[in-house]
Enzyme design. Structure first.
Site, mmCIF file in Angstrom:
data_model
loop_
_atom_site.group_PDB
_atom_site.id
_atom_site.type_symbol
_atom_site.label_atom_id
_atom_site.label_comp_id
_atom_site.label_asym_id
_atom_site.label_seq_id
_atom_site.Cartn_x
_atom_site.Cartn_y
_atom_site.Cartn_z
ATOM 1 N N SER A 1 1.544 4.016 -3.180
ATOM 2 C CA SER A 1 1.300 5.459 -3.072
ATOM 3 C C SER A 1 2.541 6.259 -3.435
ATOM 4 O O SER A 1 2.457 7.334 -4.034
ATOM 5 C CB SER A 1 0.834 5.809 -1.657
ATOM 6 O OG SER A 1 1.881 5.664 -0.704
ATOM 7 N N LYS A 2 3.719 5.732 -3.098
ATOM 8 C CA LYS A 2 4.962 6.429 -3.416
ATOM 9 C C LYS A 2 5.324 6.299 -4.897
ATOM 10 O O LYS A 2 5.904 7.225 -5.481
ATOM 11 C CB LYS A 2 6.100 5.917 -2.536
ATOM 12 C CG LYS A 2 5.973 6.318 -1.069
ATOM 13 C CD LYS A 2 6.037 7.842 -0.890
ATOM 14 C CE LYS A 2 6.085 8.233 0.573
ATOM 15 N NZ LYS A 2 6.189 9.695 0.780
ATOM 16 N N PRO B 1 0.821 -1.217 0.000
ATOM 17 C CA PRO B 1 0.000 0.000 0.000
ATOM 18 C C PRO B 1 0.855 1.267 0.000
ATOM 19 O O PRO B 1 0.602 2.198 -0.767
ATOM 20 C CB PRO B 1 -0.817 -0.127 1.294
ATOM 21 C CG PRO B 1 -0.878 -1.600 1.553
ATOM 22 C CD PRO B 1 0.448 -2.134 1.104
ATOM 23 N N TYR B 2 1.879 1.282 0.838
ATOM 24 C CA TYR B 2 2.769 2.440 0.925
ATOM 25 C C TYR B 2 3.573 2.611 -0.360
ATOM 26 O O TYR B 2 3.649 3.708 -0.923
ATOM 27 C CB TYR B 2 3.706 2.262 2.118
ATOM 28 C CG TYR B 2 4.707 3.384 2.309
ATOM 29 C CD1 TYR B 2 4.304 4.624 2.790
ATOM 30 C CD2 TYR B 2 6.063 3.188 2.036
ATOM 31 C CE1 TYR B 2 5.223 5.646 2.988
ATOM 32 C CE2 TYR B 2 6.991 4.207 2.235
ATOM 33 C CZ TYR B 2 6.566 5.428 2.699
ATOM 34 O OH TYR B 2 7.481 6.443 2.890
ATOM 35 N N ALA B 3 4.172 1.520 -0.837
ATOM 36 C CA ALA B 3 4.966 1.594 -2.059
ATOM 37 C C ALA B 3 4.110 2.061 -3.239
ATOM 38 O O ALA B 3 4.549 2.883 -4.049
ATOM 39 C CB ALA B 3 5.597 0.233 -2.364
#
Length: 284
Positions: free
Chosen positions: A149-150, A145-147
């Site tokens: 978004s980045k 999820p974080y990757a």
């Protein structure tokens, strides 16, 4: 822009806070913005104790009223640093959590940037810096999820760089690796607020952030050089020792086979089970 004003979002903790204080100590005109009002008084108290002067404002980048308030500020350098980090496997994460991850780390970043960029266009100068991550350039299990978004933020930043160059506006990214700020380890605790799901595939109680982590103080000076325009490098990976690893993972996708490793646990998934939380790089 000798008297340039620098707005740093997400300055209540982590890299944003350290960078804001360092710039203030250098005598720079800093607006340190934080998500919640409770952080304002805490940051003001710390600034007084350290004897530094900086303006502290409440700015939740997902809040339209807060964004409109911020657009009234005269800003020369916008540092989009605010972020959240939601851990967990992509097959298990609830919809609300996934959408929130992209709202904070990608969509709201651009919504905030839009009006500031237009004001910079009118002045024919400005600088926009995004605190991205090596997770915007390479992935690891349970940080999808974080990757994601980045990766989206990387695309936004690159696009803005091309669109705004004719207006004399610089765009750059800072891409920190795994640093021991607590941010990475908290990522692997977010699942505790998820609704119960009897069909959940991975037991996050057994899993930790699968990287050894560095001293976060290493990020401050390289980041400041980017923010002040002292380096003209568009992409800035910290530490530099990770650059080769990032390039190798990107290159490996060109030869990766769809049946590669099928039936076997990925080595980084296994490492997430084996490693202890908050493992320092020098301890591993």
């Amino acid at each position: 822009m000798s008297e340039e004003t620098i707005l740093i979002t997400g300055a209540g903790t982590g890299f944003g806070k350290d960078i804001a204080f360092r710039l203030a100590e250098m005598g720079k005109n800093v607006i340190a913005s934080v998500e919640a009002m409770s952080q304002v008084s805490a940051l003001e108290k710390e600034a007084r104790e350290k004897g530094v002067s900086m303006r502290i404002e409440k700015l939740d980048i997902t809040n339209e009223k807060d964004r409109k308030k911020a657009w009234e500020w005269d800003v020369d350098v916008l540092v989009n640093n605010a972020a959240i980090k939601e851990g967990g496997s992509l097959v298990d994460i609830p919809e609300e959590n996934l959408r929130r991850q992209f709202d904070v780390n990608a969509i709201s970043q651009i919504l905030l940037t839009q009006k500031f960029a237009r004001k910079m266009i009118q002045k024919k100068q400005g600088r926009i810096v995004f605190t991205s991550s090596v997770s915007g350039l390479m992935v690891n299990p349970f940080s999808g999820p974080y990757a994601g978004s980045k990766y989206a933020l990387e695309a936004f930043a690159d696009t803005l760089s091309r669109e705004l160059q004719e207006f004399n506006i610089e765009v750059a990214t800072i891409n920190p690796g795994p640093y021991l700020t607590g941010f990475n380890d908290r990522e692997f605790e977010t699942w505790k607020d998820w609704p119960e799901d009897p069909e959940r595939v991975f037991n996050m109680e057994e899993i930790s952030f699968p990287f050894e982590q560095y001293d976060p103080k290493e990020v401050v000076e390289p980041a400041i050089k980017v923010i002040l325009g002292e380096t003209k490098q568009y992409r800035n990976v910290v530490p530099e020792s990770m650059i080769q690893q990032v390039k190798e993972q990107a290159e490996s996708l060109w030869t990766k086979q769809t049946d590669e490793g099928l039936g076997q646990r990925n080595e980084m998934v296994q490492k997430a089970y084996d490693i202890d939380p908050a493992t320092k790089a020098e301890d591993y």
